[in-house]
Design an enzyme around this catalytic site. Sequence first.
Site, short mmCIF file in Angstrom:
data_model
loop_
_atom_site.label_atom_id
_atom_site.label_comp_id
_atom_site.label_asym_id
_atom_site.label_seq_id
_atom_site.Cartn_x
_atom_site.Cartn_y
_atom_site.Cartn_z
N LYS A 52 0.84 -1.20 0.00
CA LYS A 52 0.00 0.00 0.00
C LYS A 52 0.88 1.26 0.00
O LYS A 52 0.58 2.25 -0.67
CB LYS A 52 -0.94 -0.02 1.20
CG LYS A 52 -2.03 -1.08 1.04
CD LYS A 52 -2.83 -1.36 2.29
CE LYS A 52 -3.78 -2.54 2.02
NZ LYS A 52 -4.51 -3.01 3.19
N GLN A 96 -5.50 -1.67 10.08
CA GLN A 96 -5.26 -2.94 9.38
C GLN A 96 -5.83 -4.10 10.20
O GLN A 96 -5.53 -4.25 11.38
CB GLN A 96 -3.76 -3.13 9.15
CG GLN A 96 -3.38 -4.38 8.37
CD GLN A 96 -3.83 -4.36 6.92
OE1 GLN A 96 -3.65 -3.39 6.20
NE2 GLN A 96 -4.46 -5.44 6.48
N ASP A 119 -11.35 2.49 3.36
CA ASP A 119 -11.70 1.07 3.23
C ASP A 119 -13.16 0.90 2.80
O ASP A 119 -13.52 -0.10 2.19
CB ASP A 119 -11.53 0.36 4.59
CG ASP A 119 -10.21 -0.38 4.69
OD1 ASP A 119 -9.58 -0.61 3.65
OD2 ASP A 119 -9.82 -0.73 5.82
#
Length: 291
Positions: A52, A96, A119
Amino acid sequence: MERLLRAKTLIDDKILYLKQKSQALSKQGLKPHLGVILVGNNPATLSYIKNKEKFCSRIEADFSLINLPEDIEKEKFLEHIQRLNEDHSVTGCFVQLPLPNHFNDLDVTQMINPLKDVDGFHLKTIEKIYQGDLTGIIPCTPKGIITLLEANNIQIKGMDIVIIGRSYIVGKPLSLLLERKNATVTLCHSHTKDIKKYTSQADIIISAVGIPLLITKEHLNPQNNQIIIDVGINRYNNKLVGDVDFESVKDHVKAITPVPGGVGPMTVFSLMENLILTTTNILNNQNKGSL
Ligand code: NAP
């Protein structure tokens, strides 16, 4: 097999557009900046995060990682989320997953500021999709799958699509999106009596379960005309594989995504698209506020 639906060429084609958007936002005074909280140091998770970070640098966005110890107290952890939510320089953020077991009672997806929800897991984000509005943030994996299908001119409208797996991050939002795009969607799960009954009738099969070799040639129709999207990421015999027994199905489908190199990179690409969108929305809000 006719086609391997790889993500790389598609992403290489589209990433320049995101970089230009990012540069334009920076010029207007708000540089895209992804903030990530990671608890613990699982090597597999760290490698996802590194990926990422790499994508952020490809689009000239900033990236910050807050790596907290595995045994951090709940209150301290929540303070970090709040700080990220309130940090004006951070324009998109997420925690995460998975988190250590002592956080099982926390639904962190609902603790992220919806304005920074890259997200796309916040209920406010999902509510918009539920109402049929696809102009906002869309959860990354479902968004990446739709982008991959559309870029390969695979028709969604009117198609019979079977999704296996109904998780909050993949199967459920994906079913809403595909239904909104006028597919007829069947959602299978661990209590589905006979998955083959559904997969053998489908135009497109999407597997998001997390069990290697779950989908085999026996799940397909005999016409070799189905499309398979393999979302699964599993370690099997020291290799990264999907849910689909690739060797058994590859010569009996019209197209299939590889693992790795299919849905995984599309998910990270979608995260970058979402970051550009949250940054744009925050900038627009700031400009409205200063009028
Ligand atoms: P999850 O939350 O564990 O959900 C798994 C789903 O599969 C559940 O709905 C479960 O049914 C269903 N299931 C379990 N066993 C089954 C069986 N034998 N037959 C049919 N359905 C079954 O998983 P997830 O987070 O959605 O992830 C699924 C997989 O996708 C994992 O391998 C994950 O690593 C991968 N993933 C990949 C990406 C990517 O970018 N490529 C992104 C996210 C996830 P119930 O609801 O009845 O329990």
